[in-house]
Motif scaffolding. Sequence first.
Motif, PDB file in Angstrom:
ATOM      1  N   ILE A 227      12.110 -14.813  27.156  1.00  0.00           N
ATOM      2  CA  ILE A 227      11.005 -13.862  27.225  1.00  0.00           C
ATOM      3  C   ILE A 227       9.829 -14.491  27.951  1.00  0.00           C
ATOM      4  CG2 ILE A 227       9.341 -12.509  25.872  1.00  0.00           C
ATOM      5  CD1 ILE A 227      12.179 -11.523  25.519  1.00  0.00           C
ATOM      6  N   LYS A 228       9.328 -13.791  28.949  1.00  0.00           N
ATOM      7  CA  LYS A 228       8.080 -14.167  29.618  1.00  0.00           C
ATOM      8  C   LYS A 228       7.356 -12.863  29.902  1.00  0.00           C
ATOM      9  CE  LYS A 228       5.402 -17.218  31.700  1.00  0.00           C
ATOM     10  NZ  LYS A 228       4.772 -18.345  31.013  1.00  0.00           N
ATOM     11  N   ALA A 229       6.530 -12.436  28.935  1.00  0.00           N
ATOM     12  CA  ALA A 229       5.926 -11.112  28.988  1.00  0.00           C
ATOM     13  C   ALA A 229       5.223 -10.877  30.334  1.00  0.00           C
ATOM     14  CB  ALA A 229       4.925 -10.950  27.844  1.00  0.00           C
ATOM     15  N   PRO A 230       5.421  -9.666  30.891  1.00  0.00           N
ATOM     16  CA  PRO A 230       6.071  -8.472  30.306  1.00  0.00           C
ATOM     17  C   PRO A 230       7.569  -8.371  30.621  1.00  0.00           C
ATOM     18  CG  PRO A 230       5.011  -7.881  32.357  1.00  0.00           C
ATOM     19  CD  PRO A 230       4.741  -9.351  32.156  1.00  0.00           C
ATOM     20  N   TYR A 231       8.168  -9.501  31.053  1.00  0.00           N
ATOM     21  CA  TYR A 231       9.573  -9.453  31.433  1.00  0.00           C
ATOM     22  C   TYR A 231      10.457 -10.162  30.415  1.00  0.00           C
ATOM     23  CZ  TYR A 231       7.758  -8.153  36.048  1.00  0.00           C
ATOM     24  OH  TYR A 231       7.107  -7.526  37.079  1.00  0.00           O
ATOM     25  N   PHE A 232      11.737  -9.795  30.434  1.00  0.00           N
ATOM     26  CA  PHE A 232      12.767 -10.552  29.736  1.00  0.00           C
ATOM     27  C   PHE A 232      13.846 -10.914  30.757  1.00  0.00           C
ATOM     28  CE2 PHE A 232      14.539  -6.303  29.660  1.00  0.00           C
ATOM     29  CZ  PHE A 232      15.895  -6.506  29.819  1.00  0.00           C
ATOM     30  N   TYR A 233      14.638 -11.917  30.447  1.00  0.00           N
ATOM     31  CA  TYR A 233      15.655 -12.396  31.383  1.00  0.00           C
ATOM     32  C   TYR A 233      16.952 -12.663  30.633  1.00  0.00           C
ATOM     33  CZ  TYR A 233      11.446 -13.362  34.090  1.00  0.00           C
ATOM     34  OH  TYR A 233      10.242 -13.254  34.740  1.00  0.00           O
ATOM     35  N   LEU A 234      18.080 -12.326  31.277  1.00  0.00           N
ATOM     36  CA  LEU A 234      19.407 -12.720  30.826  1.00  0.00           C
ATOM     37  C   LEU A 234      19.877 -13.849  31.731  1.00  0.00           C
ATOM     38  CD1 LEU A 234      21.351  -9.382  30.151  1.00  0.00           C
ATOM     39  CD2 LEU A 234      20.605 -11.056  28.474  1.00  0.00           C
ATOM     40  N   LEU A 235      20.252 -14.979  31.129  1.00  0.00           N
ATOM     41  CA  LEU A 235      20.610 -16.152  31.921  1.00  0.00           C
ATOM     42  C   LEU A 235      22.004 -16.654  31.562  1.00  0.00           C
ATOM     43  CD1 LEU A 235      17.428 -16.514  30.801  1.00  0.00           C
ATOM     44  CD2 LEU A 235      17.523 -18.492  32.290  1.00  0.00           C
ATOM     45  N   ASP A 236      22.759 -17.042  32.561  1.00  0.00           N
ATOM     46  CA  ASP A 236      24.000 -17.789  32.378  1.00  0.00           C
ATOM     47  C   ASP A 236      24.152 -18.701  33.585  1.00  0.00           C
ATOM     48  OD1 ASP A 236      26.598 -18.776  32.162  1.00  0.00           O
ATOM     49  OD2 ASP A 236      27.331 -16.972  31.169  1.00  0.00           O
TER      50      ASP A 236
END
Length: 509
Positions: free
Chosen positions: A258-267
Amino acid sequence: MNKYFQNNNKIIHLIRFLFILLFVYAAVNKIIAMETFTVQLAQSPLLSAFAGWVSWFVPLIEILIAVMLIFPKTRMVGLYGALGLMTMFTAYIFVVLHFSSFVPCSCGGILEKMSWNVHLVFNLFFVLLALMGLFYNPPRKSKVKPNIQSWNKLKYAFVLMILSMGLIVVMFLSSEKIIHKKNPFIRRYIKQTIKLINKIDLHYNSYYFAGSTADKIFLGNLTDPFEIISIDTLKNRSKHSIAFTDTGEPFRKIFVKIKAPYFYLLDGSVPVIYRGKMSDWTISGKLENIPHFTTAVPVDSSSFVLRNNDGAGSQHQLGFYNENKTLRIKYFPILLQKQIDGIFDTDGMLLYNEYRKEMVYVYYYRNGFVQASTEGKFKRGTTIDTITHAKIKVTEINNHTQRRLSAPPYIVNALTATQKNLLFIHSKVPGRYEDPKMWANASVIDVYDIEKEIYLLSFPIFTDNGTKIKQLYLTDTYLYVLSGKNLYVYVIKGQLKENLEKNNNITGR
């Protein structure tokens, strides 16, 4: 002279008796509880660095002075010794109360029942007794008049008191420098730095910290990577489901950041980083040309700091990715220092400090960490333990194409968190003068000021049934701890709160 002696004989004997009683009692108490006394000295803001020899020196001096006060020939020297020692004790308490960053525990015995201010008055009373003893003690046989001898004794006493107070000041300044800058691995445990305000049952032990906003902490779930829960300070819990369309990528382990206002999906094994807005928890796109990574932390909406093992000989290296630049990824091979293989020996934890605008990397197996800007400017720091070289054994298998740890590694730094100028590290290495029972039941957190490059303090965290803590997360106000199925919420207090508030104006550089 005889009349003078007879008139003051009772006063001298009373003073001698009181000092002998005080010093013998105090010395015996210290010797009987020597281990406890040494630990108390190690927590002293003046004597931490000198605890080893001071713990024996003080009771021996007390006994020596008591013996000298018994015999008439050595009585005068004993009174001077008593004056010097009580002056040092008094100066010590005064410095602790007025100049120290914290007030340690009191000494043992019946004196432990006294507050520090009462103890100060108690010591001042005995300083006055010593001065009275010197003044009324029968003068030596000399051609010098008795009144002149008394005046000379008081002059010597004044000089002795100045030297005694000066010694305490020098020890205070020296000890602070040694503990904060050249620590001989003595922890300074400070009470009232955190206070448990909430304990939340998460029901599962698969949660991890994904990030935070001003009023909420966000937790990801390893068993359900598309489920996020948020919890505010009132324990109000919300569940968020990430809208994601499977595109067939060979995911192995998905994390959410989470890095407001964004979220991230990581692999990092794919590799891929998807991005979406927290307002609707829907994936809106992905970052382009992401390299493989083993860990990554968002800096802003389009950039990450990351670590991969694509360096020379498959060694770990740190880098900075920025989607908006032509050269999207820049590596800094110099940041991680190889000792054995460049992989296991450089393994560690990667953080990003928003306020300082720099990445922080803490090694698992040695007493070191690195701070670096996204341009590659860096400085190195060390933790207070003495493990400078990673204690690991690495074996090459499959025709030297793979490496494995051939023995359990010696972990030095297990967990870490950072906020503003503070770096929290969960250490696995006991220091000098520490209680093994506490280490069996608590997780010890060491705190460093990475702006001043000093060690600040330590504190233990106790969890239910002594379960190990899994993760730390730090904000301006709270320390969050995951342990088992529980989330522990601590409010930051005391010296740590003051330290964070002093740095509210730090917004980067």
